[in-house]
Design a protein around this motif. Structure first.
Motif, PDB file in Angstrom:
ATOM      1  N   HIS A 200      -0.102  12.731   2.183  1.00  0.00           N
ATOM      2  CA  HIS A 200      -0.202  13.979   2.935  1.00  0.00           C
ATOM      3  C   HIS A 200       0.944  14.943   2.667  1.00  0.00           C
ATOM      4  CE1 HIS A 200      -3.676  13.209   5.542  1.00  0.00           C
ATOM      5  NE2 HIS A 200      -3.314  11.940   5.483  1.00  0.00           N
ATOM      6  N   PHE A 201       2.161  14.404   2.440  1.00  0.00           N
ATOM      7  CA  PHE A 201       3.336  15.271   2.404  1.00  0.00           C
ATOM      8  C   PHE A 201       4.183  15.141   1.137  1.00  0.00           C
ATOM      9  CE2 PHE A 201       2.820  13.544   6.822  1.00  0.00           C
ATOM     10  CZ  PHE A 201       2.231  14.669   7.376  1.00  0.00           C
ATOM     11  N   GLY A 202       3.919  14.146   0.296  1.00  0.00           N
ATOM     12  CA  GLY A 202       4.852  13.858  -0.784  1.00  0.00           C
ATOM     13  C   GLY A 202       4.250  13.864  -2.169  1.00  0.00           C
ATOM     14  N   GLU A 203       4.666  12.881  -2.987  1.00  0.00           N
ATOM     15  CA  GLU A 203       4.309  12.836  -4.404  1.00  0.00           C
ATOM     16  C   GLU A 203       2.839  12.506  -4.637  1.00  0.00           C
ATOM     17  OE1 GLU A 203       6.217  13.563  -6.958  1.00  0.00           O
ATOM     18  OE2 GLU A 203       8.019  13.931  -5.772  1.00  0.00           O
ATOM     19  N   GLY A 204       2.151  12.002  -3.619  1.00  0.00           N
ATOM     20  CA  GLY A 204       0.744  11.637  -3.781  1.00  0.00           C
ATOM     21  C   GLY A 204      -0.232  12.753  -3.449  1.00  0.00           C
ATOM     22  N   ARG A 205       0.258  13.926  -3.061  1.00  0.00           N
ATOM     23  CA  ARG A 205      -0.648  15.037  -2.753  1.00  0.00           C
ATOM     24  C   ARG A 205      -1.466  15.410  -3.980  1.00  0.00           C
ATOM     25  NH1 ARG A 205       3.421  19.276  -0.057  1.00  0.00           N
ATOM     26  NH2 ARG A 205       4.695  18.366  -1.708  1.00  0.00           N
ATOM     27  N   THR A 208      -5.887  10.998  -6.074  1.00  0.00           N
ATOM     28  CA  THR A 208      -6.859  10.160  -5.358  1.00  0.00           C
ATOM     29  C   THR A 208      -6.504   8.679  -5.424  1.00  0.00           C
ATOM     30  OG1 THR A 208      -8.258  10.008  -7.331  1.00  0.00           O
ATOM     31  CG2 THR A 208      -8.729  11.798  -5.776  1.00  0.00           C
ATOM     32  N   ASP A 209      -5.727   8.288  -6.442  1.00  0.00           N
ATOM     33  CA  ASP A 209      -5.393   6.877  -6.645  1.00  0.00           C
ATOM     34  C   ASP A 209      -3.926   6.762  -7.049  1.00  0.00           C
ATOM     35  OD1 ASP A 209      -8.331   5.615  -6.783  1.00  0.00           O
ATOM     36  OD2 ASP A 209      -8.311   7.458  -7.963  1.00  0.00           O
ATOM     37  N   PHE A 210      -3.160   5.981  -6.305  1.00  0.00           N
ATOM     38  CA  PHE A 210      -1.765   5.737  -6.676  1.00  0.00           C
ATOM     39  C   PHE A 210      -1.247   4.534  -5.892  1.00  0.00           C
ATOM     40  CE2 PHE A 210      -1.696   8.760  -3.179  1.00  0.00           C
ATOM     41  CZ  PHE A 210      -0.700   8.281  -2.329  1.00  0.00           C
ATOM     42  N   ILE A 211      -0.083   4.053  -6.293  1.00  0.00           N
ATOM     43  CA  ILE A 211       0.552   2.902  -5.645  1.00  0.00           C
ATOM     44  C   ILE A 211       1.971   3.280  -5.252  1.00  0.00           C
ATOM     45  CG2 ILE A 211       1.478   0.580  -6.054  1.00  0.00           C
ATOM     46  CD1 ILE A 211      -0.992   0.015  -7.753  1.00  0.00           C
ATOM     47  N   VAL A 212       2.360   2.905  -4.043  1.00  0.00           N
ATOM     48  CA  VAL A 212       3.730   3.105  -3.563  1.00  0.00           C
ATOM     49  C   VAL A 212       4.388   1.741  -3.406  1.00  0.00           C
ATOM     50  CG1 VAL A 212       5.161   3.922  -1.658  1.00  0.00           C
ATOM     51  CG2 VAL A 212       3.175   5.247  -2.357  1.00  0.00           C
ATOM     52  N   ILE A 213       5.588   1.611  -3.941  1.00  0.00           N
ATOM     53  CA  ILE A 213       6.377   0.389  -3.762  1.00  0.00           C
ATOM     54  C   ILE A 213       7.644   0.766  -3.013  1.00  0.00           C
ATOM     55  CG2 ILE A 213       7.689  -1.433  -4.931  1.00  0.00           C
ATOM     56  CD1 ILE A 213       5.605  -1.276  -7.177  1.00  0.00           C
ATOM     57  N   THR A 214       7.892   0.100  -1.891  1.00  0.00           N
ATOM     58  CA  THR A 214       9.053   0.405  -1.071  1.00  0.00           C
ATOM     59  C   THR A 214      10.098  -0.696  -1.224  1.00  0.00           C
ATOM     60  OG1 THR A 214       8.082  -0.698   0.873  1.00  0.00           O
ATOM     61  CG2 THR A 214       7.639   1.643   0.608  1.00  0.00           C
ATOM     62  N   GLY A 220       7.770  -3.701  -0.076  1.00  0.00           N
ATOM     63  CA  GLY A 220       6.396  -3.484   0.361  1.00  0.00           C
ATOM     64  C   GLY A 220       5.603  -2.716  -0.670  1.00  0.00           C
ATOM     65  N   MET A 221       4.293  -2.658  -0.465  1.00  0.00           N
ATOM     66  CA  MET A 221       3.432  -1.904  -1.363  1.00  0.00           C
ATOM     67  C   MET A 221       2.273  -1.302  -0.589  1.00  0.00           C
ATOM     68  SD  MET A 221       1.728  -2.943  -5.034  1.00  0.00           S
ATOM     69  CE  MET A 221       0.681  -4.283  -4.459  1.00  0.00           C
ATOM     70  N   GLY A 222       1.979  -0.055  -0.858  1.00  0.00           N
ATOM     71  CA  GLY A 222       0.808   0.613  -0.322  1.00  0.00           C
ATOM     72  C   GLY A 222      -0.071   1.067  -1.467  1.00  0.00           C
ATOM     73  N   ILE A 223      -1.358   0.801  -1.377  1.00  0.00           N
ATOM     74  CA  ILE A 223      -2.302   1.126  -2.446  1.00  0.00           C
ATOM     75  C   ILE A 223      -3.304   2.155  -1.929  1.00  0.00           C
ATOM     76  CG2 ILE A 223      -4.036   0.218  -4.048  1.00  0.00           C
ATOM     77  CD1 ILE A 223      -2.746  -2.546  -3.669  1.00  0.00           C
ATOM     78  N   VAL A 224      -3.420   3.264  -2.624  1.00  0.00           N
ATOM     79  CA  VAL A 224      -4.412   4.287  -2.294  1.00  0.00           C
ATOM     80  C   VAL A 224      -5.470   4.293  -3.387  1.00  0.00           C
ATOM     81  CG1 VAL A 224      -4.842   6.746  -1.915  1.00  0.00           C
ATOM     82  CG2 VAL A 224      -2.756   5.684  -1.011  1.00  0.00           C
ATOM     83  N   PRO A 323      -2.511   1.361 -12.784  1.00  0.00           N
ATOM     84  CA  PRO A 323      -2.576   2.606 -12.029  1.00  0.00           C
ATOM     85  C   PRO A 323      -2.147   3.807 -12.863  1.00  0.00           C
ATOM     86  CG  PRO A 323      -0.562   1.455 -11.512  1.00  0.00           C
ATOM     87  CD  PRO A 323      -1.332   0.566 -12.446  1.00  0.00           C
ATOM     88  N   LYS A 324      -2.543   4.969 -12.415  1.00  0.00           N
ATOM     89  CA  LYS A 324      -2.113   6.220 -13.051  1.00  0.00           C
ATOM     90  C   LYS A 324      -0.690   6.567 -12.639  1.00  0.00           C
ATOM     91  CE  LYS A 324      -3.155  11.176 -13.115  1.00  0.00           C
ATOM     92  NZ  LYS A 324      -4.017  12.248 -12.539  1.00  0.00           N
ATOM     93  N   LEU A 325      -0.365   6.298 -11.372  1.00  0.00           N
ATOM     94  CA  LEU A 325       0.923   6.704 -10.809  1.00  0.00           C
ATOM     95  C   LEU A 325       1.478   5.603  -9.926  1.00  0.00           C
ATOM     96  CD1 LEU A 325       3.107   8.857 -10.027  1.00  0.00           C
ATOM     97  CD2 LEU A 325       1.519   9.634  -8.241  1.00  0.00           C
TER      98      LEU A 325
END
Length: 396
Positions: A200-205, A208-214, A220-224, A323-325
Motif C-alpha cells: 500500500h505504501f512502499g516498494e510493492g506499490r 502484483t507479486d513480490f516477496i518481503v523478507i524481514t 520473517g517472510m511475507g508473500i504477495v 519471484p520478480k521482486l
C-alpha cells in the motif's frame, strides 16, 4: 444472488479506493458491472457513508453543455482505524483515517518480552487507550485494530500457535482481546503486515507479486501473489525464519534447532557474541556492529556468517518461487553484511543457474511505526469487509 451482490459491492468499492477518484461510468468499465448496477451499488455505499461525491468546479467561461461527471472517492472520515506492532521492547501504534492517511503515531515501552495471554491483552488495550488519549480521541472511536506480532499465527481465527511475546502456546488471542477491547481486532504475523505496508505504501506499490523478507529479532517472510497475502493452509505459511539451514544446529527460540533465524536474528548475533567473549558487547546489535565496522575480526566473523546464512535463505526462496521482486526490510536490512554487492555475490554463487537475470532485490528499512501502518492497512481491508457485509444483511 446475495453473495453476487456482496461481491459486486466489494468490486465497486475497491475500484473507487484504487482509483482515488473515479466516475460511475469508469467504475462500470473497470469492473465489467453494468452501469445500472454500479449506480445502485454506489447509492448504497453513499448512504452507508463509505464513499462520497466530488462535484467538479466549473471552469470560468466554459460552455455549460451536459452534466459534468461526478467523481466518487472513499470517505476519509468514515472510520478511524488503528494499527499496532508488538515488538521486542515496545508497542508501536498508528491511527489512520479510512483512506490510509496518518492521523497520529505513538510508541510505548513493553515491561516484559514474554507475558501471559491476559497480561499482553491488557498491554494492547492500555497502549491503544494511551495513543487515543494523546491525540484527544476516544478508544471507542476506533472501528478496527490491526495487530502484528512475531510467531506462527492463523489470521483467519486470530489464533496464535506460538509467539515469542507469549508464555503459552496455542492461544485464542482474539478471544482474550475481545474481553478488553470494544472494537474488532485482526491479528496477523508481523512479516505479512510488512508485506501489506509495502503493497500500500512502499516498494510493492503497483506490483502484483513480490516477496518481503524481514530481518530483526527474528526472520520473517511475507508473500504477495495476485495482490493477496499468501498464508498457507493453517495460516502459518511463509515461515522462512524457521526453515532449516543446519542439521542439529543452533537452538531457535521456537524450540527447534538449525532454523535460519537462529543464525541471523538479533538474539542469535548477540548469543554468538556472548559465547566468544573477548570483550564483545552482547546486549546491543548496534554496539556489536560498531565493533565489526571498527575492524574487530571476531565481530566481523559473526556478521559474515549471518550474512552467508541469510544468502542461503534467499537462494532457497528464489529457487522455490522464482519471484520478480524481493524486498529486504527491518532493522538489520541496512547493515552492509546484509545489503549490497556482497549479499548478491553470495546469492549468485548458489542460486540455480539459468541464462536470465536474478530477481530484483531491494532494501527498504522501515521502523516499527511503518510495520504498524501495515497492520492498520490490514484492518482497513477487514473493516471494509465487515461494513459491506452489514450492507448485505440490511438489504436482505
Amino acid at each position: 444472488m446475495q453473495d453476487q451482490r456482496e461481491s459486486g459491492r466489494h468490486q465497486v468499492f475497491e475500484a473507487i479506493r484504487n482509483a482515488n477518484q473515479i466516475a460511475r461510468i469508469d467504475i462500470a468499465k473497470a469492473t465489467s458491472i453494468s452501469p445500472a448496477s454500479v449506480t445502485a451499488i454506489t447509492s448504497e455505499l453513499l448512504s452507508a457513508g463509505l464513499i462520497k461525491e466530488l462535484h467538479p468546479e466549473p471552469s470560468p467561461g466554459s460552455a455549460k453543455r451536459g452534466r459534468p461527471r461526478v467523481a466518487l472517492t472513499v470517505c476519509d472520515n468514515a472510520f478511524l482505524i488503528a494499527g499496532m506492532k508488538i515488538a521486542d521492547r515496545q508497542l508501536s501504534i498508528v491511527l489512520l483515517d479510512f483512506v490510509g492517511e496518518t492521523v497520529f503515531e505513538f510508541t510505548q515501552p513493553i515491561p516484559e518480552r514474554r507475558m501471559a495471554t491476559d497480561e499482553l491483552a491488557k498491554i494492547v488495550r492500555d497502549g491503544l487507550h494511551a495513543a487515543c488519549a494523546a491525540c484527544e480521541r476516544n478508544m471507542h472511536d476506533v472501528a478496527g485494530l490491526g495487530l502484528g506480532m512475531a510467531g506462527l499465527i492463523d489470521a483467519e481465527r486470530n489464533y496464535i500457535y506460538w509467539s515469542p511475546s507469549l508464555e503459552a502456546r496455542n492461544v485464542e488471542f482474539g478471544a482474550a482481546l475481545a474481553k478488553v477491547l470494544p472494537m474488532p481486532v485482526f491479528v496477523d504475523n508481523d512479516a505479512n503486515l510488512v508485506a501489506k505496508a509495502e503493497q500500500h505504501f512502499g516498494e510493492g506499490r503497483g506490483e502484483t507479486d513480490f516477496i518481503v523478507i524481514t530481518i530483526e529479532q527474528g526472520v520473517g517472510m511475507g508473500i504477495v501473489i495476485g495482490n493477496k497475502i499468501y498464508r498457507g493452509e493453517r495460516g502459518c505459511g511463509a515461515e522462512l525464519g524457521h526453515t532449516k539451514v543446519q542439521l542439529e544446529g543452533a537452538m531457535c527460540r521456537c524450540g527447534q534447532r538449525g532454523c535460519l533465524e537462529a543464525y541471523v536474528g538479533d538474539y542469535a548475533l548477540l548469543r554468538e557474541a556472548s559465547v566468544h567473549g573477548q570483550g564483545l558487547p552482547h546486549d546491543s546489535v548496534a554496539a556489536l556492529y560498531a565493533h565489526a565496522k571498527a575492524g574487530d575480526a571476531t565481530a566481523r566473523s559473526i556478521f559474515e556468517r549471518a550474512g552467508r546464512m541469510l544468502a542461503m535463505g534467499l537462494v532457497n526462496v528464489i529457487n522455490i518461487f522464482d519471484p520478480k521482486l524481493v524486498i529486504l526490510s527491518g532493522e538489520q536490512a541496512s547493515l552492509d553484511f546484509f545489503d549490497g554487492d556482497r549479499l548478491l555475490e553470495w546469492v549468485k554463487s548458489s542460486v540455480v543457474q539459468v541464462d536470465a537475470p536474478l530477481p530484483e532485490i531491494r532494501v527498504h528499512h522501515w521502523g516499527d511505526l511503518m510495520w504498524a501502518k501495515g497492520a492498520a492497512a490490514y484492518a482497513i481491508e477487514a473493516v471494509t469487509r465487515l461494513k459491506i457485509k452489514e450492507l448485505s444483511r440490511d438489504a436482505a
